[in-house]
Design a protein around this motif. Structure first.
Motif, short mmCIF file in Angstrom:
data_model
loop_
_atom_site.label_atom_id
_atom_site.label_comp_id
_atom_site.label_asym_id
_atom_site.label_seq_id
_atom_site.Cartn_x
_atom_site.Cartn_y
_atom_site.Cartn_z
N ALA A 17 -27.74 -2.42 26.59
CA ALA A 17 -26.88 -1.96 25.49
C ALA A 17 -26.09 -0.72 25.89
CB ALA A 17 -27.70 -1.70 24.24
N LEU A 18 -26.75 0.22 26.57
CA LEU A 18 -26.05 1.43 27.03
C LEU A 18 -24.97 1.05 28.03
CD1 LEU A 18 -25.68 4.48 26.95
CD2 LEU A 18 -27.47 4.66 28.71
N GLY A 19 -25.31 0.17 28.95
CA GLY A 19 -24.31 -0.30 29.91
C GLY A 19 -23.11 -0.94 29.23
N ASP A 20 -23.37 -1.74 28.22
CA ASP A 20 -22.28 -2.39 27.48
C ASP A 20 -21.39 -1.35 26.82
OD1 ASP A 20 -23.21 -4.89 28.21
OD2 ASP A 20 -24.14 -5.31 26.26
N LEU A 21 -21.99 -0.33 26.22
CA LEU A 21 -21.21 0.73 25.56
C LEU A 21 -20.33 1.50 26.54
CD1 LEU A 21 -23.97 2.10 23.16
CD2 LEU A 21 -21.89 0.86 22.48
N LEU A 22 -20.80 1.61 27.78
CA LEU A 22 -20.08 2.38 28.80
C LEU A 22 -19.31 1.50 29.78
CD1 LEU A 22 -22.94 4.93 29.53
CD2 LEU A 22 -20.82 5.39 28.29
N ASN A 23 -19.31 0.19 29.53
CA ASN A 23 -18.68 -0.77 30.45
C ASN A 23 -19.26 -0.67 31.86
OD1 ASN A 23 -16.89 -1.95 28.53
ND2 ASN A 23 -15.61 -0.12 28.69
N VAL A 38 -27.82 11.50 34.57
CA VAL A 38 -26.53 10.81 34.48
C VAL A 38 -25.56 11.55 35.41
CG1 VAL A 38 -24.61 10.31 32.91
CG2 VAL A 38 -26.97 10.06 32.12
N PRO A 39 -24.72 10.85 36.15
CA PRO A 39 -23.73 11.54 36.98
C PRO A 39 -22.91 12.52 36.13
CG PRO A 39 -23.74 9.20 37.48
CD PRO A 39 -24.60 9.38 36.26
N GLY A 40 -22.64 13.67 36.69
CA GLY A 40 -21.95 14.73 35.97
C GLY A 40 -20.65 14.31 35.32
N ASP A 41 -19.92 13.41 35.98
CA ASP A 41 -18.62 12.99 35.43
C ASP A 41 -18.75 12.01 34.26
OD1 ASP A 41 -19.55 10.95 37.12
OD2 ASP A 41 -17.52 10.34 37.70
N ARG A 42 -19.97 11.57 33.94
CA ARG A 42 -20.19 10.65 32.83
C ARG A 42 -20.93 11.30 31.65
NH1 ARG A 42 -18.60 5.47 32.13
NH2 ARG A 42 -18.28 4.39 34.06
N CYS A 43 -21.43 12.51 31.85
CA CYS A 43 -22.27 13.15 30.83
C CYS A 43 -21.54 13.40 29.52
CB CYS A 43 -22.83 14.47 31.36
SG CYS A 43 -24.07 14.23 32.65
N ARG A 44 -20.34 13.89 29.56
CA ARG A 44 -19.60 14.17 28.31
C ARG A 44 -19.30 12.88 27.56
NH1 ARG A 44 -17.68 19.68 28.32
NH2 ARG A 44 -17.97 20.55 30.38
N GLU A 45 -19.06 11.81 28.28
CA GLU A 45 -18.81 10.51 27.65
C GLU A 45 -20.06 10.03 26.90
OE1 GLU A 45 -17.43 6.00 28.97
OE2 GLU A 45 -17.85 7.48 30.53
N VAL A 46 -21.21 10.15 27.53
CA VAL A 46 -22.47 9.74 26.89
C VAL A 46 -22.77 10.66 25.71
CG1 VAL A 46 -24.95 9.42 27.21
CG2 VAL A 46 -23.36 8.73 29.02
N GLU A 47 -22.55 11.95 25.88
CA GLU A 47 -22.76 12.92 24.80
C GLU A 47 -21.91 12.55 23.58
OE1 GLU A 47 -23.12 17.70 24.58
OE2 GLU A 47 -21.27 16.95 25.47
N ALA A 48 -20.64 12.23 23.81
CA ALA A 48 -19.73 11.88 22.72
C ALA A 48 -20.12 10.56 22.07
CB ALA A 48 -18.30 11.82 23.24
#
Length: 70
Positions: A17-23, A38-48
């Motif tokens: 499900a998380l993978g689907d949300l993040l493509n 989580v890789p640093g460049d993806r953290c803000r996306e997951v946070e949001a």
């Protein structure tokens, strides 16, 4: 103690499900879970994605540091 990526997976319902949300593939999420961050460049996306229920500080403290110091 629950890691940030474990919390994100729990909030999403599963690694898939998380993978689907993040493509992303479930394998990519599994890799994050295995590393515990989580890789640093993806953290803000997951946070949001979870409206701050899991923070970038929890997702990758090596990059973002201690939230009390922010």
């Amino acid at each position: 103690m629950e890691t940030g990526i474990a919390k994100a997976i729990r909030l999403a319902g599963s690694q898939t499900a998380l993978g689907d949300l993040l493509n992303l593939t479930p394998q990519a999420i599994q890799k994050w879970a295995a590393h515990g961050v989580v890789p640093g460049d993806r953290c803000r996306e997951v946070e949001a994605l979870f409206d701050g229920q899991v923070t970038r500080y929890e997702l990758n403290p090596a990059v973002f540091g201690d939230p009390s110091e922010a």
